[in-house]
Design a protein around this motif. Structure first.
Motif, PDB file in Angstrom:
ATOM      1  N   HIS A 286       4.841  16.958  -3.325  1.00 35.57           N
ATOM      2  CA  HIS A 286       5.059  15.590  -3.630  1.00 35.57           C
ATOM      3  C   HIS A 286       6.476  15.351  -3.641  1.00 35.57           C
ATOM      4  N   ASP A 287       7.137  16.627  -3.752  1.00 34.88           N
ATOM      5  CA  ASP A 287       8.694  16.367  -3.580  1.00 34.88           C
ATOM      6  C   ASP A 287       9.289  16.362  -2.164  1.00 34.88           C
ATOM      7  N   THR A 288       8.472  17.854  -1.479  1.00 35.95           N
ATOM      8  CA  THR A 288       8.844  18.208  -0.261  1.00 35.95           C
ATOM      9  C   THR A 288       8.266  17.371   1.176  1.00 35.95           C
ATOM     10  N   ALA A 289       7.095  16.364   0.549  1.00 40.62           N
ATOM     11  CA  ALA A 289       7.140  15.963   1.541  1.00 40.62           C
ATOM     12  C   ALA A 289       8.393  14.784   1.867  1.00 40.62           C
ATOM     13  N   ARG A 290       9.088  14.284   0.882  1.00 41.60           N
ATOM     14  CA  ARG A 290       9.820  13.160   1.125  1.00 41.60           C
ATOM     15  C   ARG A 290      11.008  14.149   2.092  1.00 41.60           C
ATOM     16  N   ILE A 291      11.198  14.672   2.215  1.00 42.24           N
ATOM     17  CA  ILE A 291      12.127  15.778   2.848  1.00 42.24           C
ATOM     18  C   ILE A 291      11.678  15.734   4.423  1.00 42.24           C
ATOM     19  N   ILE A 292      10.351  16.067   4.659  1.00 41.46           N
ATOM     20  CA  ILE A 292       9.791  15.257   5.870  1.00 41.46           C
ATOM     21  C   ILE A 292      10.142  13.887   5.820  1.00 41.46           C
ATOM     22  N   GLN A 293       9.577  13.390   5.920  1.00 40.43           N
ATOM     23  CA  GLN A 293      10.128  11.864   5.910  1.00 40.43           C
ATOM     24  C   GLN A 293      10.972  11.224   6.473  1.00 40.43           C
ATOM     25  N   CYS A 294      12.123  11.801   5.892  1.00 36.41           N
ATOM     26  CA  CYS A 294      13.666  11.572   5.992  1.00 36.41           C
ATOM     27  C   CYS A 294      14.197  12.079   7.300  1.00 36.41           C
ATOM     28  N   MET A 295      13.453  13.531   7.257  1.00 37.81           N
ATOM     29  CA  MET A 295      14.040  14.243   8.405  1.00 37.81           C
ATOM     30  C   MET A 295      13.490  13.467   9.806  1.00 37.81           C
ATOM     31  N   LEU A 296      11.822  12.701   9.660  1.00 33.48           N
ATOM     32  CA  LEU A 296      11.883  12.043  11.090  1.00 33.48           C
ATOM     33  C   LEU A 296      12.193  11.254  11.479  1.00 33.48           C
TER      34      LEU A 296
ATOM     35  N   PRO B 292      -1.104  19.200  14.009  1.00 32.44           N
ATOM     36  CA  PRO B 292      -2.642  20.352  13.712  1.00 32.44           C
ATOM     37  C   PRO B 292      -2.768  20.019  12.830  1.00 32.44           C
ATOM     38  N   TYR B 293      -1.548  19.215  12.238  1.00 28.36           N
ATOM     39  CA  TYR B 293      -2.133  19.614  10.171  1.00 28.36           C
ATOM     40  C   TYR B 293      -2.364  17.438  10.277  1.00 28.36           C
ATOM     41  N   VAL B 294      -1.973  16.932  11.246  1.00 28.54           N
ATOM     42  CA  VAL B 294      -2.449  15.340  11.030  1.00 28.54           C
ATOM     43  C   VAL B 294      -4.042  14.778   9.873  1.00 28.54           C
ATOM     44  N   VAL B 295      -4.707  15.776   9.897  1.00 30.93           N
ATOM     45  CA  VAL B 295      -6.548  15.253   9.583  1.00 30.93           C
ATOM     46  C   VAL B 295      -6.262  15.407   8.125  1.00 30.93           C
ATOM     47  N   GLU B 296      -5.641  16.765   7.762  1.00 30.85           N
ATOM     48  CA  GLU B 296      -5.209  16.572   6.417  1.00 30.85           C
ATOM     49  C   GLU B 296      -4.075  15.992   6.354  1.00 30.85           C
ATOM     50  N   MET B 297      -3.378  15.958   6.579  1.00 36.26           N
ATOM     51  CA  MET B 297      -2.090  14.877   5.777  1.00 36.26           C
ATOM     52  C   MET B 297      -2.884  13.262   5.893  1.00 36.26           C
ATOM     53  N   ALA B 298      -3.449  12.985   6.408  1.00 39.30           N
ATOM     54  CA  ALA B 298      -3.634  11.404   6.330  1.00 39.30           C
ATOM     55  C   ALA B 298      -4.639  10.979   5.166  1.00 39.30           C
ATOM     56  N   THR B 299      -5.199  12.656   4.554  1.00 42.16           N
ATOM     57  CA  THR B 299      -5.987  12.074   3.566  1.00 42.16           C
ATOM     58  C   THR B 299      -5.419  12.766   2.326  1.00 42.16           C
ATOM     59  N   SER B 300      -4.299  13.279   2.606  1.00 38.43           N
ATOM     60  CA  SER B 300      -3.489  13.912   1.516  1.00 38.43           C
ATOM     61  C   SER B 300      -2.595  11.709   0.376  1.00 38.43           C
ATOM     62  N   LYS B 301      -2.563  12.630  -0.675  1.00 38.61           N
ATOM     63  CA  LYS B 301      -1.852  11.560  -1.873  1.00 38.61           C
ATOM     64  C   LYS B 301       0.108  10.993  -1.126  1.00 38.61           C
ATOM     65  N   TYR B 302       0.805  12.228  -0.455  1.00 42.41           N
ATOM     66  CA  TYR B 302       1.975  12.009  -0.769  1.00 42.41           C
ATOM     67  C   TYR B 302       1.555  12.708   0.716  1.00 42.41           C
ATOM     68  N   SER B 303       1.609  13.679   1.777  1.00 47.45           N
ATOM     69  CA  SER B 303       1.951  13.366   2.889  1.00 47.45           C
ATOM     70  C   SER B 303       1.343  12.468   4.417  1.00 47.45           C
ATOM     71  N   HIS B 304       0.582  10.990   3.466  1.00 46.91           N
ATOM     72  CA  HIS B 304       0.443  10.428   4.679  1.00 46.91           C
ATOM     73  C   HIS B 304       0.995   9.477   4.772  1.00 46.91           C
ATOM     74  N   PHE B 305       2.387   9.543   4.735  1.00 48.25           N
ATOM     75  CA  PHE B 305       3.569   8.464   4.299  1.00 48.25           C
ATOM     76  C   PHE B 305       3.729   9.619   5.043  1.00 48.25           C
ATOM     77  N   CYS B 306       3.844  10.646   5.757  1.00 55.00           N
ATOM     78  CA  CYS B 306       4.260  11.384   7.035  1.00 55.00           C
ATOM     79  C   CYS B 306       3.878  10.661   7.898  1.00 55.00           C
ATOM     80  N   VAL B 307       2.768  10.684   8.215  1.00 57.50           N
ATOM     81  CA  VAL B 307       2.378  10.187   9.103  1.00 57.50           C
ATOM     82  C   VAL B 307       2.303   8.692   9.860  1.00 57.50           C
ATOM     83  N   LEU B 308       2.501   7.686   8.739  1.00 60.12           N
ATOM     84  CA  LEU B 308       3.323   6.801   8.490  1.00 60.12           C
ATOM     85  C   LEU B 308       4.470   6.941   9.596  1.00 60.12           C
ATOM     86  N   ARG B 309       5.169   7.547   9.233  1.00 59.20           N
ATOM     87  CA  ARG B 309       6.732   7.944   9.733  1.00 59.20           C
ATOM     88  C   ARG B 309       6.596   7.864  11.415  1.00 59.20           C
ATOM     89  N   MET B 310       5.804   9.121  10.549  1.00 57.99           N
ATOM     90  CA  MET B 310       4.990   9.709  12.767  1.00 57.99           C
ATOM     91  C   MET B 310       4.899   8.430  13.303  1.00 57.99           C
TER      92      MET B 310
END
Length: 729
Positions: free
Chosen positions: A207-217, A234-252
């Motif tokens: 939950h905390d480090t996913a924000r770092i990736i969002q900011c990088m994107l 390679p991790y997009v499918v798993e990220m899309a179903t995650s509570k925190y990392s799905h925001f990174c998919v939206l940023r992409m």
């Protein structure tokens, strides 16, 4: 006497002996209490002297409590028989307040039980989490919390990504600060820290480090953003179903280049049905299908709902559901069964608010056999409001309503009732409402369930482009002046599912709603002639009203029109520059940053201009509302002419009937008329009253205009000249 005296002396000796023993016990008790006074109240120890008068006093007073068999509880029966319960005058209350009530003391000692709250228990040692301190000690809560933090830190340090995450967070704190410059350099430094083995995979799910990736994107350079996105694919499918990392998919999807977005959609292939059935990834899949995917990718996404055959391999010749079995009809049943299974699974989870799912449902309903469609319709009846957000979903909902039983129709109406305002003002949802009104035989139910719900919000509907169409269909259904012929024919397809004649159905509906409509117009006439769009609907309503309701509504509107202060709002179109380019991600980020900055400065009352200089400028139309006099506005001029034009038809039905022109002539005064003759468009309105009304109305208007002939002669407009000719005739 001697015997009595000897017995008495013996008794007194024994009595004093007992008192001495009690006195010694009392001294010991007081000593113990004084030693443990700093540790708070001490639990009483029961003794064998319980039952003696005064034995129920507290330990502090030297009283003693007789133990029962368990060694802890006062025997209530014995105490009652001897009358040893404490009284009001017995001093301090007894510590053993549960005495004499068997079963009340849940902490009573029992053979074999471990006493959880016993201070002397070996399990309660200081320093252990959740334990009480030992006798004579106090808990150091600061030390306790510090130990807890250290334990938590040790657990984190045991992970191999701990040091990397700490270093990354330090850089991230600088990166997210809005005043930081050269953020792309910080992102590059951050990427070098994280680009070690599978560190990114581990950090992206937290939950905390996913924000770092969002900011990088967001702040990375285009090259680095593409490189980071490639790492995450390679991790997009798993990220899309995650509570925190799905925001990174939206940023992409938001900041990625067109090539990355296309790869993102391709990475969903093989897992489309699973993603559509997940609460979080369903929204991402909807966004990908609706806004990002190419036509070919949309076809491939739909194919996965046709069965396991198309999950891992796509067929270029299959464009829609019917193509899957056009060469082998024996496959139709199994393919339709697979589609039904998939959409039923989504319906059970109530995840049908998805444009991809809507397209698949529509294809299935169009090909489903009549004997099996009722089961599908029944399962989708409660979900109709979720299907009215897209064109395909609305068409599917219309089919569901047409092919429903009367029971299911009532269920659908009940379901949409609480969402009627939103549905009526939606671009696609209002079409479903028009189809429902046009095909429902029970006109009383239509009025009660639909119009009565909409009536309190008439002004809200009239202020909306799609809401006005609903009101127009109630008043003038299938009128080519209001609706396109192709739209009318598509809505009229539902007539085959009704039994009542369409003209009779429409007449019954209008007869029920004309009175509340006329009352609403008479109650707030300013709104109904406030702009050209609302005015055109008002003209249609006045045309259809019966004479009694027409006069009531028209009198109120005429009062507004003859008012010299009558104004209307007009949307003025103007060209403005906009530097946003759809495919230029860097400019989108720059624009968003500058817009946020401008908003923040405006909130702080600091006026600062944000300059947007760019060579690639796109011209768009922007509208601003201005206020003008109603009688001069071109749109309202057309509305008034349209209302006056209907006067001739009303007089053809009844020669003595009041018309809009006659009511207007009665309401107008000399001052308003003097203002009107100086306006060319107002003169044409008066000219129309001459042409469309009775002789009595013409004579009355001539009498009002004769004193103003000299002023009319001074006018140079075509309206003034034509009006002067009418007066002189």
């Amino acid at each position: 006497k001697e015997n009595i005296l000897n017995a008495r002396g013996l008794f007194v000796a024994k009595f004093y002996n007992i008192l001495n023993k009690l006195h010694l016990k009392m001294i010991k008790t007081k000593k113990r209490l004084s030693e443990n006074d700093s540790d708070g109240p001490v639990k009483k120890k029961s003794t064998k002297f319980d039952g003696i008068k005064g034995g129920n006093k507290s330990a502090k007073d030297g009283g003693l409590i007789k133990p029962n068999k368990s060694g802890n509880k006062l025997n209530s029966a014995e105490n009652k028989s001897k009358g040893k319960l404490p009284t009001k005058g017995s001093g301090k209350p007894s510590l053993n307040r549960f005495a004499g009530k068997p079963g009340n003391n849940k902490f009573a000692g029992k053979p074999g039980n471990i006493r959880k709250f016993d201070k002397n228990s070996s399990s309660n040692k200081p320093g252990v989490k959740g334990n009480l301190p030992a006798d004579g000690e106090k808990t150091d809560w600061r030390k306790f919390k510090q130990d807890k933090k250290e334990l938590k830190l040790k657990r984190k340090q045991a992970k191999d990504s701990y040091e990397v995450s700490v270093e990354a967070k330090q850089i991230y704190e600088k990166l997210k600060c809005r005043r930081t410059e050269k953020k792309s350099d910080l992102v590059e430094k951050l990427y070098n820290v994280l680009n070690r083995g599978d560190v990114i995979k581990k950090l992206i799910m937290a939950h905390d480090t996913a924000r770092i990736i969002q900011c990088m994107l967001k702040f990375a350079s285009p090259t680095l953003r593409d490189e980071l996105s490639e790492k995450l694919l390679p991790y997009v499918v798993e990220m899309a179903t995650s509570k925190y990392s799905h925001f990174c998919v939206l940023r992409m999807f938001k900041y990625g280049s067109p090539a990355i977005k296309s790869k993102l959609v391709d990475s969903f292939m093989g897992n489309v049905v699973r993603l559509a059935g997940h609460n979080i990834s369903s929204k991402i899949l909807d966004h990908a299908y609706h806004t990002v995917a190419s036509p070919k990718q949309r076809i491939n996404l739909r194919q996965e709902f046709y069965g396991e055959l198309y999950r891992n391999s796509k067929d270029e010749h299959v464009k829609k559901l019917t193509d899957t079995y056009k060469d082998s009809l024996n496959m139709k049943k199994s393919i339709l069964s697979a589609v039904k299974s998939n959409i039923d699974h989504l319906a059970n989870k109530q995840l049908v608010d998805n444009s991809l799912v809507h397209a698949v449902i529509l294809e299935y309903l169009e090909e489903c056999e009549e004997d099996k469609i009722e089961e599908t319709v029944s399962s989708f009846a409660p979900l109709i409001p979720l299907m009215l957000t897209t064109k395909d979903g609305t068409q599917a909902a219309v089919i569901c309503f047409y092919k429903s039983t009367p029971k299911n129709r009532r269920a659908i109406i009940k379901t949409i009732k609480e969402h009627l305002i939103k549905i009526s003002t939606h671009e696609q949802g209002h079409i479903f409402l028009l189809a429902l009104i046009n095909s429902l035989d029970d006109t009383k139910a239509t009025k009660k369930a639909i119009y009565d719900t909409l009536h309190p919000e008439l002004e809200t509907l009239m202020s909306n482009q799609w809401g006005r169409r609903v009101i127009e269909w109630f008043v003038a259904p299938a009128d080519t002046n209001c609706f396109h012929p192709s739209f009318i024919s598509s809505v009229d397809d539902g007539l085959q599912y009704g039994k009542k004649d369409k003209s009779l159905r429409r007449k019954e509906i209008f007869e029920q709603i004309e009175e509340p409509l006329a009352t609403t117009i008479a109650g707030h006439p300013n709104f109904w002639v406030s702009n050209r769009h609302i005015g055109l609907v008002t003209a249609e309503i006045l045309k259809k009203l019966s004479q009694e309701h027409f006069e009531k509504a028209t009198s109120a509107i005429a009062e507004v029109i003859v008012d010299p202060t009558w104004t209307v709002t007009v949307e003025e179109e103007g060209k403005v520059k906009n530097t946003k380019n759809v495919h230029d991600v860097e400019k989108i980020i720059t624009e968003a940053t500058k817009a946020k900055k401008a908003k923040r400065l405006a909130a702080n009352a600091q006026d600062k201009e944000v300059e947007n200089e760019s060579s690639d400028e796109e011209i768009i139309e922007e509208t601003t509302a201005i206020t003008v006099r109603g009688i001069e506005e071109p749109g309202m001029h057309i509305v008034l002419k349209k209302i006056i034009k209907n006067d001739k038809e009303r007089l053809a039905q009844n020669v003595d009937a009041e018309t809009f022109g006659s009511i207007l002539v009665k309401k107008i005064d000399a001052e308003t008329l003097r203002n009107w003759i100086s306006i060319n468009r107002a003169c044409f309105i008066l000219l129309n009253i001459f042409e469309q009304n009775s002789e009595a109305t013409k004579s009355a208007l001539k009498e009002l205009l004769k004193p103003l002939c000299e002023e009319l002669k001074k006018g140079t407009g075509a309206g003034q000249k034509l009006l002067l000719n009418k007066i002189e005739l």
